[in-house]
Design a protein around this motif. Sequence first.
Motif, PDB file in Angstrom:
ATOM      1  N   HIS A  52       0.844  -1.195   0.000  1.00 56.01           N
ATOM      2  CA  HIS A  52       0.000   0.000   0.000  1.00 56.01           C
ATOM      3  C   HIS A  52       0.878   1.243   0.000  1.00 56.01           C
ATOM      4  CE1 HIS A  52      -3.383  -2.625   1.106  1.00 56.01           C
ATOM      5  NE2 HIS A  52      -2.517  -3.198   1.929  1.00 56.01           N
ATOM      6  N   HIS A  53       0.630   2.138  -0.939  1.00 58.35           N
ATOM      7  CA  HIS A  53       1.377   3.394  -1.035  1.00 58.35           C
ATOM      8  C   HIS A  53       0.476   4.527  -0.572  1.00 58.35           C
ATOM      9  CE1 HIS A  53       4.801   1.774  -3.365  1.00 58.35           C
ATOM     10  NE2 HIS A  53       3.910   0.849  -3.653  1.00 58.35           N
ATOM     11  N   PHE A  54       1.009   5.373   0.307  1.00 56.29           N
ATOM     12  CA  PHE A  54       0.239   6.472   0.875  1.00 56.29           C
ATOM     13  C   PHE A  54       0.852   7.807   0.478  1.00 56.29           C
ATOM     14  CE2 PHE A  54      -0.543   2.827   3.566  1.00 56.29           C
ATOM     15  CZ  PHE A  54      -1.921   2.879   3.747  1.00 56.29           C
ATOM     16  N   VAL A  55       0.041   8.844   0.556  1.00 52.03           N
ATOM     17  CA  VAL A  55       0.515  10.197   0.291  1.00 52.03           C
ATOM     18  C   VAL A  55       1.680  10.487   1.229  1.00 52.03           C
ATOM     19  CG1 VAL A  55      -0.112  12.643   0.340  1.00 52.03           C
ATOM     20  CG2 VAL A  55      -1.776  10.947  -0.443  1.00 52.03           C
ATOM     21  N   GLY A  56       2.705  11.106   0.696  1.00 48.72           N
ATOM     22  CA  GLY A  56       3.886  11.384   1.500  1.00 48.72           C
ATOM     23  C   GLY A  56       4.954  10.316   1.351  1.00 48.72           C
ATOM     24  N   GLY A  57       4.660   9.289   0.561  1.00 49.39           N
ATOM     25  CA  GLY A  57       5.655   8.269   0.279  1.00 49.39           C
ATOM     26  C   GLY A  57       5.721   7.107   1.250  1.00 49.39           C
ATOM     27  N   GLN A  58       4.839   7.079   2.247  1.00 51.05           N
ATOM     28  CA  GLN A  58       4.867   5.966   3.189  1.00 51.05           C
ATOM     29  C   GLN A  58       4.361   4.694   2.495  1.00 51.05           C
ATOM     30  OE1 GLN A  58       2.277   6.099   6.654  1.00 51.05           O
ATOM     31  NE2 GLN A  58       3.881   5.164   7.868  1.00 51.05           N
ATOM     32  N   ILE A  59       5.021   3.604   2.780  1.00 51.06           N
ATOM     33  CA  ILE A  59       4.641   2.302   2.219  1.00 51.06           C
ATOM     34  C   ILE A  59       4.359   1.359   3.375  1.00 51.06           C
ATOM     35  CG2 ILE A  59       5.362   0.334   0.817  1.00 51.06           C
ATOM     36  CD1 ILE A  59       7.261   2.272  -0.641  1.00 51.06           C
ATOM     37  N   ARG A  60       3.225   0.701   3.302  1.00 47.56           N
ATOM     38  CA  ARG A  60       2.871  -0.331   4.279  1.00 47.56           C
ATOM     39  C   ARG A  60       2.549  -1.611   3.520  1.00 47.56           C
ATOM     40  NH1 ARG A  60      -1.178   2.886   8.362  1.00 47.56           N
ATOM     41  NH2 ARG A  60       0.394   4.318   9.162  1.00 47.56           N
TER      42      ARG A  60
END
Length: 105
Positions: A52-60
């Motif tokens: 999962h890619h989130f705004v701000g570049g965080q990846i989970r």
Amino acid sequence: MKRDMDLIRDILIEIEAHNDWPAGAMITPEDASKRYHLHLLLEASLVEGKEHHFVGGQIRFSVDGLTWAGHEFLAATSDQNRWNKFKQLVGSGLASLPFPVITNC
């Protein structure tokens, strides 16, 4: 970034050990190398889950567990002495070995 088979093995062992995780448990690795290798594990179908890619570049990563191939890899490499002997035998070429060769070590 080079593929690190020790890190891949460690991640699979960690996932297998957490058999009480609910399906889809989220992992947010701080380490870029661990993120990359989790991506590879999903891509190689060794782990069931999603990236999962989130705004701000965080990846989970949501991890549901190991696939058959993930379990096969661990079955071939889980014995630390055997794994160390195999690594010693192949030396620095471990990262470039085809996956089927490693699972038949």
